[in-house]
Scaffold this active site. Structure first.
Site, PDB file in Angstrom:
ATOM      1  CE1 TYR A 159      -4.670  10.833 -11.919  1.00 18.36           C
ATOM      2  CE2 TYR A 159      -5.111  12.200 -13.844  1.00 18.36           C
ATOM      3  CZ  TYR A 159      -4.584  11.053 -13.288  1.00 18.36           C
ATOM      4  OH  TYR A 159      -3.963  10.123 -14.088  1.00 18.36           O
ATOM      5  CG  ASN A 185       0.337   1.488 -12.452  1.00 17.33           C
ATOM      6  OD1 ASN A 185      -0.025   2.069 -13.467  1.00 17.33           O
ATOM      7  ND2 ASN A 185      -0.476   0.690 -11.764  1.00 17.33           N
ATOM      8  CE  LYS A 197      -0.998  10.248 -11.984  1.00 20.31           C
ATOM      9  NZ  LYS A 197      -0.177   9.069 -11.647  1.00 20.31           N
ATOM     10  CB  THR A 200      -8.020   2.258 -16.108  1.00 23.01           C
ATOM     11  OG1 THR A 200      -8.072   3.670 -15.865  1.00 23.01           O
ATOM     12  CG2 THR A 200      -6.879   1.952 -17.074  1.00 23.01           C
ATOM     13  CG  ASP A 235      -1.835   1.172   1.321  1.00 23.01           C
ATOM     14  OD1 ASP A 235      -1.649   2.147   0.562  1.00 23.01           O
ATOM     15  OD2 ASP A 235      -2.745   1.130   2.168  1.00 23.01           O
TER      16      ASP A 235
END
Length: 255
Positions: A178, A92, A182, A213, A65
């Site tokens: 998000y 990932n 990134k 996904t 985790d």
């Protein structure tokens, strides 16, 4: 330490029980690597590893985790005891914060109304988790003759793309969680690359494209295998390969 230490390169992929992570594990296994498939849920991790083994690959599930540094340390200890080194780390595992929704429906990301707890949770996984796992694995990567780190980024991380009012992402809700996470990951990639280049450790960020996904409710038009292509390419770079870059399958992505 076992026979894999001599015969195979060893790769750890976080969040490898599904999506791009699983596709990356499958493709690296086909290249002859032993893949260590990180997953929070041991059962799901073992199911994914068993599927890779059924296809002829060498795979092991690793409970990991990324938001719990203790599990990263435990994983590093097990890898060291079993294999003695690590050749490839693929960071990932990631979350959007909005759950399983299409990007156009992620209105809870809009900066003026975002919940700060969401932003913290996203950065905890997408940025701080990468630091925790990378630092736990670095002693093992230093023992490799060709160590590689690949960080899964996103086209939404590009400030050049997202700041263009006529660009491909302009119609989507703006993101305070998000996309910035990134972008921060890209910056982190450069900092690690600068520190580690003298040790021969190549560190790059990958933009897999709009892949179907869970995090986009499977709205993407690329398959996980297609998204994994650039990840695998960066994981298998030769000694003359780039470091500190941001790449898609088409080539460099603008920062």
């Amino acid at each position: 330490m076992d026979e894999h230490t001599v015969r195979r390169r060893v790769a750890l992929i976080t969040g490898a029980n599904k999506g791009i992570g699983r596709a990356t594990a499958e493709r690296l296994a086909k290249l002859g690597m032993t893949v260590l498939m990180g997953a929070r849920d041991p059962r799901l991790g073992e199911e994914a590893a068993a599927a890779v083994r059924a296809g002829g690959g060498a795979a092991h599930a690793v409970t990991l985790d990324v938001t719990d540094p203790a599990t990263a340390e435990d994983a590093a200890r097990w890898i060291g005891e079993r294999f003695g080194h690590l050749d490839v780390l693929v960071n990932n595992a990631a979350i959007t914060g909005s759950g399983r929704v299409a990007p156009e429906d992620a209105v809870d990301q809009i900066p003026s109304g975002v919940d700060l707890d969401m932003v913290r949770a996203v950065f905890e996984t997408n940025v701080f988790g990468v630091i925790a796992v990378t630092n736990a694995m670095l002693p093992l990567l230093r023992r490799s003759s060709a160590p590689r780190i690949v960080n899964l980024s996103s086209g939404a991380a590009s400030l050049t793309v997202t700041s263009d009012p006529g660009g491909p992402l302009a119609a989507l809700p703006q993101s305070a969680a998000y996309a910035p996470s990134k972008t921060a990951l890209n910056a982190l990639t450069v900092q690690y690359a600068n520190e580690l280049r003298k040790h021969g450790i190549l560190v790059n960020a990958a933009a897999p494209g709009y892949v179907a996904t869970d995090i986009n409710d499977h709205r993407g038009f690329l398959t996980p295998a297609q998204g994994a292509a650039i990840v695998v390419r960066l994981a298998a770079l030769g000694s003359d390969g780039p470091t500190g870059g941001f790449f898609s399958v088409e080539g460099p992505v603008p920062w």
